[in-house]
Write a protein that holds these residues in place. Structure first.
Motif, PDB file in Angstrom:
ATOM      1  N   UNK A 181       0.836  -1.203   0.000  1.00  9.71           N
ATOM      2  CA  UNK A 181       0.000   0.000   0.000  1.00  9.71           C
ATOM      3  C   UNK A 181       0.867   1.247   0.000  1.00  9.71           C
ATOM      4  N   UNK A 182       0.403   2.253  -0.704  1.00 10.60           N
ATOM      5  CA  UNK A 182       1.124   3.521  -0.764  1.00 10.60           C
ATOM      6  C   UNK A 182       0.593   4.431   0.333  1.00 10.60           C
ATOM      7  N   UNK A 183       1.480   4.844   1.222  1.00  6.35           N
ATOM      8  CA  UNK A 183       1.076   5.615   2.388  1.00  6.35           C
ATOM      9  C   UNK A 183       1.105   7.113   2.085  1.00  6.35           C
ATOM     10  N   UNK A 184       0.100   7.822   2.580  1.00  6.47           N
ATOM     11  CA  UNK A 184       0.083   9.279   2.480  1.00  6.47           C
ATOM     12  C   UNK A 184       0.874   9.871   3.638  1.00  6.47           C
ATOM     13  N   UNK A 185       1.326  11.105   3.448  1.00  2.00           N
ATOM     14  CA  UNK A 185       1.969  11.816   4.541  1.00  2.00           C
ATOM     15  C   UNK A 185       3.471  11.721   4.580  1.00  2.00           C
ATOM     16  N   UNK A 186       4.106  11.088   3.577  1.00  4.83           N
ATOM     17  CA  UNK A 186       5.556  10.954   3.614  1.00  4.83           C
ATOM     18  C   UNK A 186       6.299  12.134   3.044  1.00  4.83           C
ATOM     19  N   UNK A 187       5.600  13.000   2.312  1.00  2.41           N
ATOM     20  CA  UNK A 187       6.266  14.096   1.614  1.00  2.41           C
ATOM     21  C   UNK A 187       6.289  15.357   2.463  1.00  2.41           C
ATOM     22  N   UNK A 188       7.393  16.093   2.371  1.00  2.12           N
ATOM     23  CA  UNK A 188       7.526  17.384   3.032  1.00  2.12           C
ATOM     24  C   UNK A 188       7.651  18.474   1.975  1.00  2.12           C
ATOM     25  N   UNK A 189       7.458  19.715   2.392  1.00  2.00           N
ATOM     26  CA  UNK A 189       7.677  20.824   1.478  1.00  2.00           C
ATOM     27  C   UNK A 189       6.388  21.484   1.031  1.00  2.00           C
ATOM     28  N   UNK A 190       6.546  22.686   0.486  1.00  3.17           N
ATOM     29  CA  UNK A 190       5.406  23.519   0.127  1.00  3.17           C
ATOM     30  C   UNK A 190       4.559  22.892  -0.972  1.00  3.17           C
ATOM     31  N   UNK A 191       5.195  22.258  -1.961  1.00  2.00           N
ATOM     32  CA  UNK A 191       4.422  21.698  -3.071  1.00  2.00           C
ATOM     33  C   UNK A 191       3.556  20.531  -2.612  1.00  2.00           C
ATOM     34  N   UNK A 192       4.076  19.708  -1.705  1.00  2.00           N
ATOM     35  CA  UNK A 192       3.279  18.598  -1.185  1.00  2.00           C
ATOM     36  C   UNK A 192       2.086  19.117  -0.394  1.00  2.00           C
ATOM     37  N   UNK A 193       2.306  20.146   0.428  1.00  2.00           N
ATOM     38  CA  UNK A 193       1.190  20.700   1.209  1.00  2.00           C
ATOM     39  C   UNK A 193       0.133  21.308   0.295  1.00  2.00           C
ATOM     40  N   UNK A 194       0.576  22.028  -0.723  1.00  2.00           N
ATOM     41  CA  UNK A 194      -0.378  22.616  -1.665  1.00  2.00           C
ATOM     42  C   UNK A 194      -1.134  21.523  -2.425  1.00  2.00           C
ATOM     43  N   UNK A 195      -0.427  20.448  -2.807  1.00  2.00           N
ATOM     44  CA  UNK A 195      -1.074  19.364  -3.547  1.00  2.00           C
ATOM     45  C   UNK A 195      -2.178  18.717  -2.716  1.00  2.00           C
ATOM     46  N   UNK A 196      -1.913  18.478  -1.436  1.00  2.00           N
ATOM     47  CA  UNK A 196      -2.937  17.869  -0.580  1.00  2.00           C
ATOM     48  C   UNK A 196      -4.143  18.793  -0.437  1.00  2.00           C
ATOM     49  N   UNK A 197      -3.872  20.089  -0.274  1.00  2.00           N
ATOM     50  CA  UNK A 197      -4.970  21.042  -0.117  1.00  2.00           C
ATOM     51  C   UNK A 197      -5.814  21.111  -1.391  1.00  2.00           C
ATOM     52  N   UNK A 198      -5.162  21.163  -2.535  1.00  2.00           N
ATOM     53  CA  UNK A 198      -5.889  21.228  -3.800  1.00  2.00           C
ATOM     54  C   UNK A 198      -6.704  19.958  -4.033  1.00  2.00           C
ATOM     55  N   UNK A 199      -6.141  18.815  -3.647  1.00  2.00           N
ATOM     56  CA  UNK A 199      -6.880  17.560  -3.801  1.00  2.00           C
ATOM     57  C   UNK A 199      -8.128  17.557  -2.941  1.00  2.00           C
ATOM     58  N   UNK A 200      -8.027  18.093  -1.739  1.00  2.00           N
ATOM     59  CA  UNK A 200      -9.190  18.124  -0.841  1.00  2.00           C
ATOM     60  C   UNK A 200     -10.292  19.024  -1.382  1.00  2.00           C
ATOM     61  N   UNK A 201      -9.922  19.988  -2.232  1.00  2.00           N
ATOM     62  CA  UNK A 201     -10.902  20.891  -2.841  1.00  2.00           C
ATOM     63  C   UNK A 201     -11.428  20.356  -4.174  1.00  2.00           C
ATOM     64  N   UNK A 202     -10.952  19.191  -4.576  1.00  2.00           N
ATOM     65  CA  UNK A 202     -11.395  18.608  -5.834  1.00  2.00           C
ATOM     66  C   UNK A 202     -10.701  19.159  -7.061  1.00  2.00           C
ATOM     67  N   UNK A 203      -9.627  19.920  -6.875  1.00  2.00           N
ATOM     68  CA  UNK A 203      -8.889  20.510  -7.998  1.00  2.00           C
ATOM     69  C   UNK A 203      -7.780  19.535  -8.416  1.00  2.00           C
ATOM     70  N   UNK A 204      -8.185  18.475  -9.100  1.00  2.00           N
ATOM     71  CA  UNK A 204      -7.274  17.356  -9.338  1.00  2.00           C
ATOM     72  C   UNK A 204      -6.133  17.705 -10.287  1.00  2.00           C
ATOM     73  N   UNK A 205      -6.417  18.466 -11.344  1.00  2.00           N
ATOM     74  CA  UNK A 205      -5.346  18.815 -12.277  1.00  2.00           C
ATOM     75  C   UNK A 205      -4.288  19.677 -11.601  1.00  2.00           C
ATOM     76  N   UNK A 206      -4.745  20.637 -10.802  1.00  2.00           N
ATOM     77  CA  UNK A 206      -3.799  21.496 -10.087  1.00  2.00           C
ATOM     78  C   UNK A 206      -3.005  20.688  -9.063  1.00  2.00           C
ATOM     79  N   UNK A 207      -3.681  19.742  -8.407  1.00  2.00           N
ATOM     80  CA  UNK A 207      -2.984  18.895  -7.437  1.00  2.00           C
ATOM     81  C   UNK A 207      -1.898  18.076  -8.126  1.00  2.00           C
TER      82      UNK A 207
END
Length: 446
Positions: A181-207
């Motif tokens: 299984x691929x675990x979430x939460x292993x990435x650090x840094x601004x791009x990873x945080x932005x990607x998670x936030x965008x995914x939670x908003x349904x903005x999949x292409x931006x994520x």
């Protein structure tokens, strides 16, 4: 002839241009001048090899061997030495001069350990040793290939087949890759945080774009690579997952002796992209879905909008004309070229086309895949020229480099998918291609 390096370079490219234009006389004339140039330049050795390959392609075997002998004499440690040894061995093998083939390929294996020709040389050296009844040495060559080439799936498959025939028992496969299984939460840094936030908003292409930036900025962070791979798969961006797997993780896999560099390496590198559509349409034509996935992987790397220079489009890289003919034959709705970038449409038409080729070539995968890449007519010509007594030999004889490598890549990927995810049974009976190895053994009387 004494010449300046720049004039030799010009002659070299004049010769290459003449060859591409089909002017065999000028090709040979210019490249012979380059090969004979004094002092020698870096193009002199290459010209000798190109002359040798051209002669071999035109069945002028004695002339080809003369060029190769000269190259290996004058450039014993040259840039083209490894491929010259490969071709020298192959020409000897085709003439049934097996000791000479063993010698050429043995030198290649010993002197060129980093060459991409080492693995095929190991396999075919084993075949030549078999032909001279040196069976223990042949088995040793196959085992060396299996022990030292974790990334060469096509030749590993072929070496395993030969070992099984030599030992009269199945060769134990290495443990199947584990789908961790691929675990979430292993990435650090601004791009990873932005990607998670965008995914939670349904903005999949931006994520997906933010995850791409994360990978580019932190290619050494393995936990982050694992999370990025999982995110790409979750977003349906199988092309991005493959990009991480092939460009960043695969070199680590080879460097670490065949050990998966992250927990989700195999899912990332061999994704089950668009699996519902693949299973449905493959089942309708009794094709193994893993064969379709392997073909998509090698054709487009799962990029739905892939577009080739020749005009092939979509996941299965269909030419619009081929798609139109296939849809008409199977009474499917018309297929505008732009619709080939829609995965569902491309897979439906592509599977029908693949199934038609399998039918036309007696369910043989090597012939089918060669035809998928190069067309039916070239494959028919090659069958007339080379015959089909030995399937593996036929593949090596394919004169189109792109097609020869394509067949090997798809068959290698097919083996990986089957090993990783198991061998499914498609609807309507045994999937097409499932009996390839048994049929090959039956043809050869083994």
């Amino acid at each position: 002839m004494r010449s300046r390096p720049e004039s030799t370079e010009a002659l070299f490219w004049l010769g290459r241009s003449a060859g591409r234009a089909g002017n065999a006389e000028k090709f040979a004339e210019y490249l012979t001048l380059v090969a004979d140039a004094k002092p020698r330049t870096r193009r002199s050795e290459e010209a000798l090899y190109l002359l040798a390959q051209d002669a071999a392609d035109n069945a002028e075997i004695a002339r080809s061997r003369a060029y190769l002998a000269r190259l290996l004499r004058d450039y014993p440690k040259g840039v083209w030495t490894d491929v010259a040894l490969w071709l020298q061995g192959w020409l000897a093998y085709k003439k049934k001069e097996y000791p000479a083939a063993v010698a050429s390929w043995g030198r290649l294996v010993a002197d060129e350990p980093g060459s991409r020709w080492r693995v095929p040389a190991l396999y075919w050296r084993g075949r030549a040793l078999e032909a001279t009844r040196q069976l223990s040495e042949a088995a040793k060559a196959y085992r060396t290939l299996l022990d030292t080439s974790p990334n060469q799936y096509y030749y590993r498959l072929r070496a395993t087949e030969r070992l099984a025939l030599l030992t009269k028992k199945a060769v134990p496969n290495p443990p199947s890759p584990v789908a961790h299984p691929l675990q979430a939460g292993g990435a650090n840094g601004i791009h990873a945080r932005k990607a998670r936030a965008l995914r939670s908003l349904g903005l999949t292409d931006d994520a997906a774009e933010e995850w791409s930036e994360h990978v580019r900025s932190r290619p050494d962070e393995r936990a982050g690579l694992a999370e990025a791979c999982g995110a790409f798969l979750d977003l349906g961006r199988y092309d991005k997952a493959m990009w991480v797997g092939s460009r960043i993780l695969r070199p680590l896999f080879v460097q670490e002796g065949g050990q998966a560099p992250i927990p989700g390496f195999w899912q990332c590198t061999y994704p089950l992209g668009h699996i519902d559509s693949v299973r449905r349409h493959a089942g309708e034509r009794s094709i193994d879905p893993h064969l379709v996935l392997a073909l998509i992987r090698e054709e487009s790397a799962f990029a739905p909008q892939a577009f080739s220079r020749a005009g092939a489009r979509g996941l299965m890289q269909l030419m619009p004309h081929t798609a139109d003919l296939t849809s008409r034959e199977h009474r499917l709705p018309p297929v505008p070229p732009s619709s080939l970038e829609t995965p569902e449409v491309n897979i439906r038409i592509g599977v029908h086309h693949l199934a038609d080729l399998l039918r036309d070539f007696g369910e043989n995968l090597s012939l089918t895949l060669a035809s998928y890449n190069a067309g039916r007519q070239p494959v028919q010509r090659w069958l007339q020229r080379y015959g089909f007594a030995d399937e593996v030999e036929f593949v090596e004889d394919i004169p189109y480099t792109e097609t020869r490598n394509y067949v090997k890549r798809v068959l290698g990927s097919y083996e990986r998918y089957s090993s990783l995810y198991g061998k499914p049974a498609a609807a309507g009976g045994q999937p097409a291609g499932g009996g390839r190895m048994q049929a090959e053994k039956k043809r050869s009387g083994e």
